[in-house]
Design a protein around this motif. Sequence first.
Motif, PDB file in Angstrom:
ATOM      1  N   UNK A 183      -1.660  69.652  14.605  1.00 41.74           N
ATOM      2  CA  UNK A 183      -2.280  68.225  14.579  1.00 41.74           C
ATOM      3  C   UNK A 183      -2.776  67.821  13.115  1.00 41.74           C
ATOM      4  N   UNK A 184      -1.978  67.091  12.657  1.00 45.58           N
ATOM      5  CA  UNK A 184      -2.472  66.566  11.289  1.00 45.58           C
ATOM      6  C   UNK A 184      -3.944  66.289  11.177  1.00 45.58           C
ATOM      7  N   UNK A 185      -4.692  65.799  12.191  1.00 43.68           N
ATOM      8  CA  UNK A 185      -6.010  65.448  12.073  1.00 43.68           C
ATOM      9  C   UNK A 185      -6.959  66.818  11.896  1.00 43.68           C
ATOM     10  N   UNK A 186      -6.530  67.902  12.166  1.00 44.98           N
ATOM     11  CA  UNK A 186      -6.997  69.312  11.658  1.00 44.98           C
ATOM     12  C   UNK A 186      -7.243  69.391  10.254  1.00 44.98           C
ATOM     13  N   UNK A 187      -5.991  69.007   9.369  1.00 49.74           N
ATOM     14  CA  UNK A 187      -6.150  69.335   8.004  1.00 49.74           C
ATOM     15  C   UNK A 187      -5.857  68.042   7.211  1.00 49.74           C
ATOM     16  N   UNK A 188      -6.454  67.016   7.373  1.00 54.22           N
ATOM     17  CA  UNK A 188      -5.955  65.863   6.789  1.00 54.22           C
ATOM     18  C   UNK A 188      -6.183  65.809   5.391  1.00 54.22           C
ATOM     19  N   UNK A 189      -6.866  66.695   4.592  1.00 60.62           N
ATOM     20  CA  UNK A 189      -6.797  66.676   3.224  1.00 60.62           C
ATOM     21  C   UNK A 189      -5.810  67.516   2.393  1.00 60.62           C
ATOM     22  N   UNK A 190      -5.006  68.179   3.375  1.00 64.96           N
ATOM     23  CA  UNK A 190      -3.893  68.894   2.665  1.00 64.96           C
ATOM     24  C   UNK A 190      -2.690  68.283   3.033  1.00 64.96           C
TER      25      UNK A 190
ATOM     26  N   UNK B 290     -15.777  70.560   7.033  1.00 68.27           N
ATOM     27  CA  UNK B 290     -16.128  71.756   6.334  1.00 68.27           C
ATOM     28  C   UNK B 290     -14.956  72.680   6.263  1.00 68.27           C
ATOM     29  N   UNK B 291     -13.969  72.884   7.295  1.00 69.06           N
ATOM     30  CA  UNK B 291     -12.555  73.583   7.052  1.00 69.06           C
ATOM     31  C   UNK B 291     -11.821  72.981   6.085  1.00 69.06           C
ATOM     32  N   UNK B 292     -11.827  71.787   5.787  1.00 65.74           N
ATOM     33  CA  UNK B 292     -10.783  70.975   4.951  1.00 65.74           C
ATOM     34  C   UNK B 292     -11.502  71.361   3.382  1.00 65.74           C
ATOM     35  N   UNK B 293     -12.843  71.299   3.559  1.00 63.38           N
ATOM     36  CA  UNK B 293     -13.476  71.589   2.319  1.00 63.38           C
ATOM     37  C   UNK B 293     -13.123  72.835   1.760  1.00 63.38           C
TER      38      UNK B 293
END
Length: 548
Positions: A400-407, A350-353
């Motif tokens: 941590x890149x796993x928090x924002x993988x879509x960016x 949801x955050x990345x969306x």
Amino acid sequence: MDELVEVTLPDGCVQVPFGARISTLFGGQGAGAPVAAILNGETVMLSTRITDPATIMPLYLSDRSGYAVYARSLAFLLVLAVREVWPEATVLIEHAINNEIRASITNGHTVTGEDIARVDHAMHTLVAADHPIERIKVKKDEAIRIFTEANMTDKLAVLRSANRKYLTLYRCLGYYDYLYGALVPSTGYLHTFKLVPFSDGVLLLLPAKQPPHEVTELTAIPKLRSAFAETERWARILHAGNVGEINSAIAADAGRDMVLVSEALHEKKISQIADAILADLTQTRLVLIAGPSSSGKTTFSRRLAIQLRVLGLEPFTMSADDYFLDREHTPRDAQGRYDFEALTAVDVEALNRDLVRVLAGDEIELIRFDFVSGTRVQTGRRYRMSSDSILIVEGIHGLNDALTPAIPESHKYRIYASALNPLNLDNHTSIYVSDVRTLRRMARDNRTRGADAEKTLTSWPSVRAGEERNIFPFQERADVMFNSSLLYELHALKRHVQPLLEQVDRDSAVYGEALRMLDFLSFFTPIADTYIPQNSIVREFIGGSCFD
């Protein structure tokens, strides 16, 4: 017949002869052996004699307090070894981070690798000889005489401000020191360490905290080291290398200049970070701020936003905490408690969306996590970025890149904020960086949540364990580090936390830790809140912040 004393141990009760040393209860010095003990709530040396019925718990390297005893004792061993090699040399213990102690040696010429090898050999020789380390209690005037004769002026500056009649010193091979906490009973306990040259000084590498307690390798943390070095330069600007020097400055003008210059240095650093973000604006529209508990992230992000506005940008702040999963889906730790510090507690999808949409120029509906109901709720507010907008996201997993993988990587600007206090009590005792954050949290949680000191101290090991898993492994990924520590802040925190620590009951499991902190704070001259600006990071914890 010898008089017997009853002792309660973790696994039952035993009777020992009156005057027996605690060390007789736990065996020798081998790997996995205790390094100290808790006697009726107080951390003591293993050489302490038992004269009354007592509850005793051994402390090991894997215990936070036990590890501190070992590190403190190794610093003492280093000083002893340097004295063996160069009797007139001085040692400065600069700081301790991770599993290492940074020190510098001054002996009248440039210290070479061969010199350091001689000191290392002297340390191992002292360990093999197993010299006893004595704990002696002397009147304050006698301690001042001892350190005056030894020309240890750094000790004198602190001890003269101590409001106490007696002081506890440590003695080995005719050398005296004051080290603000228990040591191992003899040099033979200190068999695991490594001394290596580093920059213009040395690094004393400590054993790992968990079995088999092997010496840790040199950690590649150039950005963290640079942040420490920058703050140590600030300390030199303020002529504030140790607590005694700050106490003197406070006596001169109630701390006004110390506060104002410290705050100005903070503001300058925040301004420089804002300039760097502006220079990278063609690529970066997302700023991620991370850091451990009580590092001042909230106030820092607000002040950074102000500096960005000065540059003509329109910053907007979001919190990753607002994307927590609903309580029923929150993961639990090994003890069955909700683990809000785990990345899996965040709805990353949801955050990345929302981030992808808002960075693309679309409008999003803002949400807020309601900690009372344990659910995310709509705020009724919407947000769309403009050409001058910059989005700031604050959260412990920001690096941590796993928090924002879509960016994409090139679109992120990462900031790590932490309180890396460079201050020393004296030349041989640096201040634990985590102590500053513990006291910050204690003051804030009491003021905002009514939590007492016992609750803060009891929960702190769990907080630290979460940081070790979720924050520290990613700190070197930061584009810039911001040290939120202020040289005067322990003097300011003292009047807020000392009464709380004094209320910890002697029967509490954290009584010894409260006692250690009270002893530690006794050397700080308290400072009033008068000159502390309303936008100071310290205000986030003591109250009176303009951002509240």
